[in-house]
Enzyme design. Structure first.
Site, PDB file in Angstrom:
ATOM      1  N   CYS A  55       0.833  -1.218   0.000  1.00  0.00           N
ATOM      2  CA  CYS A  55       0.000   0.000   0.000  1.00  0.00           C
ATOM      3  C   CYS A  55       0.860   1.258   0.000  1.00  0.00           C
ATOM      4  CB  CYS A  55      -0.924  -0.029   1.217  1.00  0.00           C
ATOM      5  SG  CYS A  55      -1.654   1.551   1.655  1.00  0.00           S
ATOM      6  N   CYS A  58       0.344   3.493   3.013  1.00  0.00           N
ATOM      7  CA  CYS A  58       0.974   2.887   4.200  1.00  0.00           C
ATOM      8  C   CYS A  58       2.471   3.204   4.228  1.00  0.00           C
ATOM      9  CB  CYS A  58       0.759   1.375   4.198  1.00  0.00           C
ATOM     10  SG  CYS A  58      -0.972   0.861   4.153  1.00  0.00           S
ATOM     11  N   CYS A 195     -29.203   4.813  10.910  1.00  0.00           N
ATOM     12  CA  CYS A 195     -27.744   4.594  10.898  1.00  0.00           C
ATOM     13  C   CYS A 195     -27.218   4.301  12.298  1.00  0.00           C
ATOM     14  CB  CYS A 195     -27.075   5.826  10.296  1.00  0.00           C
ATOM     15  SG  CYS A 195     -25.328   5.987  10.652  1.00  0.00           S
ATOM     16  N   CYS A 198     -24.619   6.791  13.508  1.00  0.00           N
ATOM     17  CA  CYS A 198     -25.258   8.057  13.879  1.00  0.00           C
ATOM     18  C   CYS A 198     -25.836   7.973  15.288  1.00  0.00           C
ATOM     19  CB  CYS A 198     -26.368   8.409  12.888  1.00  0.00           C
ATOM     20  SG  CYS A 198     -25.826   8.535  11.162  1.00  0.00           S
TER      21      CYS A 198
END
Length: 442
Positions: A55, A58, A195, A198
């Site tokens: 990555c 990364c 959600c 949320c």
């Protein structure tokens, strides 16, 4: 060597060559076999990076992650999990991209997502906030070895209960008038009632709104109902938090706990406050107002006859620049001409010479520190930076109280004028008589 053995050796060498961290680093290598013992069962705060060796992001994070690990040594732990080798470790934490950073603090079974800047300083600050939470929880008797979840409703971060009424309900109809057309700083949550994230954010959002009342406004908009504003700001996931100032929106990048939200908001609020004035000490009221601040920075500038208006203005320009730099501290800034406030100079150990000079006073503790370096932008900055970190030598204010400042006229901004000398008429002086006087011999 057969083909299978050779392939294993090559694979092992490749894995070693592509490892992002080595045993010599302060970053601790975490694996499927040691993660439970080192992280979950420990009493330490952990910053954990879940990464893949291939990555690019990364790889870019490596130097900052190492720097953070070294800075936090002995305070908090910094680890890394290679997800290509230990995928099972990241599974319970919904790791879907690299790098993913999780903070294992007060509640080890509910680590927090780190969404801050990818710099060592920002990551260290986040870790220190978590350490403070753990310490406060232990002091209150609520924190165990690995921390508790702290009750239901997602308030495991130890935040104070807030008032939901402090969160402003926003709609398509009132959004422009309340948010976009106001001069206030707003943090707005776009949410969906179904959600889960949320719902977990709700008590944290309310707590932050209560704590920030009168400084920064927090609002919430149901994006499933008020779709016009949600569409305008390209809300695609929930919750999405946006920062609004003067009609402009930016993405919120901080954490999701009340303390993280408050810290971010106060920092943003400080960015928008005007820099402090540098006020001349012309009366006792000026000093009293300055002394009410956490720190009062007092400068004593040379006499106007020594510098002229241009020289003095240069000093004041330096002080204004420092006031701008440290405006988030909300300190007081005053100045006086050399000798104009002699009592104040004596109380702060200035000594009546060596101008320009500077002292920073904490009136609550009645202690002060004096500038030892040069009265320059770099010298003053170093002095104030040390004070902002709680370092630097201090001394008690003489008499344990600041004297009342003298009431004087303010500087008119002009060059100083030498006093007119009285002319003497020497025509009547008999100089010859002086020569007749007897002189003492040595």
């Amino acid at each position: 060597m057969d083909f299978t053995t050779g392939w294993l050796v090559v694979a092992l060498l490749a894995a070693t060559a592509h490892a992002l961290y080595s045993p010599s680093d302060d970053v601790i290598e975490l694996t499927a076999s040691n993660f439970q013992q080192k992280v979950i069962n420990s009493g330490d705060v952990w910053l954990v990076e879940f990464y893949a060796p291939w990555c690019g992001h990364c790889k870019n994070l490596v130097p900052e992650w190492k720097k953070a690990a070294t800075a936090l040594k002995g305070v908090a732990k910094v680890g890394a999990v290679d997800m290509t080798a230990h995928q099972s470790v990241g599974g319970p934490y919904n790791v879907r991209g690299f790098p993913t950073i999780k903070v294992f603090g007060l509640s080890k079974d509910k680590p927090e997502d780190y969404n801050g800047a990818r710099t060592a300083q920002a990551m260290v600050d986040s870790a220190l906030q978590q350490v403070q939470k753990v310490v406060k929880a232990r002091l209150s008797g609520k924190g165990g070895k690995s921390g508790g979840s702290g009750g239901s409703g997602g308030q495991g971060s130890g935040s104070k209960a807030g008032n939901k009424d402090d969160v402003v309900e926003l709609t398509d109809a009132n959004f422009e008038s309340k948010v976009l057309n106001s001069g206030d700083l707003w943090l707005v949550e776009f949410f969906a009632p179904w959600c889960g994230h949320c719902k977990r954010l709700e008590p944290e959002w309310a707590s932050a709104a209560t704590e920030l009342k009168g400084k920064v406004k927090l609002g919430a908009l149901d994006a499933t109902v008020h779709t016009v504003m949600a569409s305008r700001y390209q809300v695609q996931g929930y919750p999405t938090i946006k920062v609004f100032k003067d009609g402009e929106a930016t993405d919120y990048q901080g954490g999701r706990t009340a303390s993280d939200i408050v810290a971010f908001a106060l920092d943003a609020h400080a960015e928008n406050i005007p820099p402090p004035e540098v006020v001349e000490v012309t009366s006792a009221e000026v000093m009293k107002a300055c002394a009410e601040k956490q720190l009062c920075v007092v400068s004593f500038l040379p006499h106007i006859l020594d510098t002229g208006a241009s020289g003095r203005n240069q000093y004041l320009k330096q002080l204004l620049a420092m006031g701008e730099k440290y405006k988030k501290k909300v300190w007081g800034w005053v100045w006086a001409e050399a000798g104009a406030q002699s009592g104040l100079e004596e109380a702060l150990g200035i000594g009546g010479f060596g101008y320009p000079a500077m002292a920073a006073v904490n009136s609550r503790k009645m202690k002060y520190a004096t500038l030892k370096g040069s009265f320059s932008e770099s010298g003053i900055n170093e002095f104030l930076r040390e004070l902002s970190f709680g370092r630097g030598s201090t001394a008690p204010v003489k008499g344990a109280a600041l004297p009342d400042a003298q009431t004087i006229e303010a500087w008119d901004g002009l060059d100083g004028q030498l006093p007119e000398e009285e002319e003497w008429d020497l025509s009547d002086v008999e100089l010859d008589d002086l020569d007749d006087e007897p002189k003492d011999e040595l």
